[in-house]
Design an enzyme around this catalytic site. Structure first.
Site, PDB file in Angstrom:
ATOM      1  N   GLU A 124       3.338  -5.214  -3.691  1.00 57.32           N
ATOM      2  CA  GLU A 124       3.188  -4.081  -2.878  1.00 57.32           C
ATOM      3  C   GLU A 124       4.032  -4.466  -1.515  1.00 57.32           C
ATOM      4  OE1 GLU A 124       1.942  -1.641  -4.079  1.00 57.32           O
ATOM      5  OE2 GLU A 124       0.896  -2.694  -5.695  1.00 57.32           O
ATOM      6  N   HIS A 131       7.641  -3.345  -2.451  1.00 57.95           N
ATOM      7  CA  HIS A 131       7.556  -1.761  -1.997  1.00 57.95           C
ATOM      8  C   HIS A 131       7.586  -1.473  -0.533  1.00 57.95           C
ATOM      9  CE1 HIS A 131       7.162  -0.147  -6.047  1.00 57.95           C
ATOM     10  NE2 HIS A 131       5.791  -0.779  -6.298  1.00 57.95           N
ATOM     11  N   GLU A 189      10.344   0.399  -8.279  1.00 55.29           N
ATOM     12  CA  GLU A 189       9.961  -0.788  -8.806  1.00 55.29           C
ATOM     13  C   GLU A 189      10.870  -1.915  -8.857  1.00 55.29           C
ATOM     14  OE1 GLU A 189       6.648  -0.134  -9.336  1.00 55.29           O
ATOM     15  OE2 GLU A 189       6.200  -1.829 -10.533  1.00 55.29           O
TER      16      GLU A 189
HETATM   17 ZN    ZN Z   1       4.889  -0.799  -8.175  1.00 57.60          ZN
END
Ligand code: ZN
Length: 511
Positions: A268, A271, A306
């Site tokens: 995370e 991201h 991603e």
């Molecule tokens: Zn992800």
């Protein structure tokens, strides 16, 4: 105001609505009492409908036409020209989708989710099947409305257009076949080697407060800016952004298992670094807005996003260099549990490979097979070559063929993911595309900075982050993944760097 300013200011208002939807969404997944679920669903549906009406309105069409004239002399790759052309693409797609169809998809959702929950809890696929059948019909109507090339195209192309513009079945299938051909023999060697990783050290008593303290520290070391960040908890970890100024992540910790929380955080945080790195001038503009997914986001596609979570989670977080640098820090949080363990042992433990039933728990090597299976089934459902009733059996057959394991129940098989309960089809490819892309970017970063490994060994993530910001993050949604890859790596999407990375890493680990 000029026509371009009028356009930009209207887009800004749509972006504001998307951020409002996101804050309701974030709250629903973190703080909201369960009693709030029904009315929260209505609140979100109202905002979604408003945003959809604004975006597909004739007014938007007029503003867009005005902006097109205004930027007609701008360089095609300028942010202004891209803001207009990317909005045009999304507008034309969105206008082709009947509001009644979107309504029908939403209407199926609450009962479908309920049925999926019951079906999963009771290992009873038949309970979910009618709702999935309805979704298949609606999604087939959606692919027809969006459109795809009938000669050499596939209905799945229309789904990919929503999440991964530029990707088609004609490109995706060979990519997945290449991966399959490359990964199968490697996996066979790894499994056949008889080498066992010391995974037992990851299980034990790991107090959550200590895990959190380590995770907060590492996320900030990687560059997650807490002035524009917020670190919370949720049953399913996620990252969510409200412009680059406010990028939140949530994580989940298990007191008896260390790896879940650690790698959830790294994923995370990856991201979040992408979103925090978007150029400030793109705030509230079309280049930080996904009109089709109705989300104010700076990352260009699901796959590109991603690629960054995977790069920080795997290429960095599962590397030997990383644990040589940070293991003593982890040990200091868990002196009793890890006092007798060394960095290299820990590195081997977090790179344990074992074919298993559950995608979200899969290791780096087996993960892509879980994706291939789902993508093939989604394609089959949409083109009519696979029926809903056949799914459980096909699932078992392919798990046997790809990974050599057969889930004993549908709960551990076809019912495990929530995506189909939402009626979502076409997002699974992003995970594998992200893996492939992450290796290309990481390789290019090394080529650009010969001393990169020394920097990483010193725990200095700045050079890597700056390179990623320069080449990817700052551009928001201005350039397609292919354009980003081409500029940074001199190549479009290709599997070789990823396969080389896995062969080198697991070849060494499993001798
Ligand atoms: Zn992800």
């Amino acid at each position: 105001m000029t026509a371009f300013d009028d356009f930009t200011s209207y887009v800004g208002e749509i972006n504001d609505l998307f951020c409002a939807i996101s804050i309701l969404n974030w709250d629903a997944n973190t703080n909201m009492p369960t009693g709030g679920a029904e009315v929260r669903g209505q609140q979100m549906a109202t905002l979604v409908k408003l945003a959809q009406e604004m975006f597909t309105s004739d007014k938007m069409g007029r503003l867009l036409a005005g902006a097109e004239t205004a930027v007609s002399q701008h360089a095609p790759r300028s942010y202004t020209a891209r803001a207009v052309s990317s909005t045009r693409q999304a507008y034309d797609v969105a206008r082709r989708i009947p509001a009644t169809l979107l309504g029908a998809l939403v209407a199926n959702r609450s009962l479908a989710e309920q049925a999926w929950n019951d079906a999963k809890a009771n290992n009873d696929f038949a309970r979910f099947a009618p709702f999935l059948e309805r979704y298949v019909v609606l999604n087939q109507e959606l692919t027809a409305a969006i459109g795809y090339a009938h000669e050499h195209g596939h209905p799945y192309d229309a789904m990919l257009l929503r999440y991964e513009p530029g990707m088609t079945v004609a490109r995706l299938k060979p990519l997945l076949d290449e991966l399959k051909a490359g990964l199968s023999p490697l996996l066979e060697q790894v499994v056949g080697s008889g080498v066992k990783m010391p995974v037992a050290i990851l299980h034990g008593d790991y107090p959550v407060d200590q895990q959190k303290a380590f995770c907060y520290a590492i996320a900030q070391t990687l560059g997650y800016d807490m002035e524009r960040g917020h670190f919370g908890e949720a049953p399913h970890p996620f990252e969510i952004s409200f412009t680059r100024q406010d990028v939140r992540i949530t994580n989940r910790y298990q007191s008896n298992y260390l790896a879940g929380g650690l790698f959830g955080m790294l994923h995370e945080a990856g991201h979040a670094l992408y979103e925090q790195g978007v150029d400030p001038q793109l705030n509230r503009t079309a280049l930080a807005t996904d009109f089709l997914s109705q989300y104010a986001v700076g990352g260009v596609t699901f796959g590109a996003h991603e690629s960054q979570s995977r790069l920080w989670e795997n290429q960095i977080g599962r590397s030997r260099i990383f644990w040589q640098r940070h293991f003593s820090q982890l040990q200091a949080h868990f002196p009793q549990q890890l006092g007798h363990v060394d960095a290299d042992t820990f590195y081997r433990a977090v790179n344990h490979v074992e074919p298993s039933y559950i995608r979200v728990e899969a290791d780096e090597l087996t993960y892509n097979f879980h994706i291939m299976l789902r993508v093939e089934l989604e394609m089959g459902l949409l083109d009519g070559t696979v029926t809903v009733n056949e799914l459980p059996q096909i699932w078992r057959n392919r798990m046997q063929a790809y990974l050599g394991v057969v889930p004993p129940t549908d709960t551990l098989g076809v019912l495990q993911d929530i995506h189909w309960a939402f009626g979502q089809m076409g997002t699974f490819p992003a995970y594998t595309i992200g893996n492939v892309m992450s290796a290309q970017f990481f390789q290019a970063a090394h080529a650009a900075m010969p001393d990169l490994d020394d920097q990483l060994a010193n725990g200095n993530y700045r050079p890597l982050r700056d390179w990623l910001t320069e080449n990817i993050y700052r551009h928001g949604r201005a350039y397609s993944p292919d354009e980003l890859l081409l500029a940074a790596t001199d190549s479009t999407l290709q599997t070789k760097p990823y396969l080389d990375y896995l062969r080198e890493k697991f070849g060494t680990l499993y001798a």
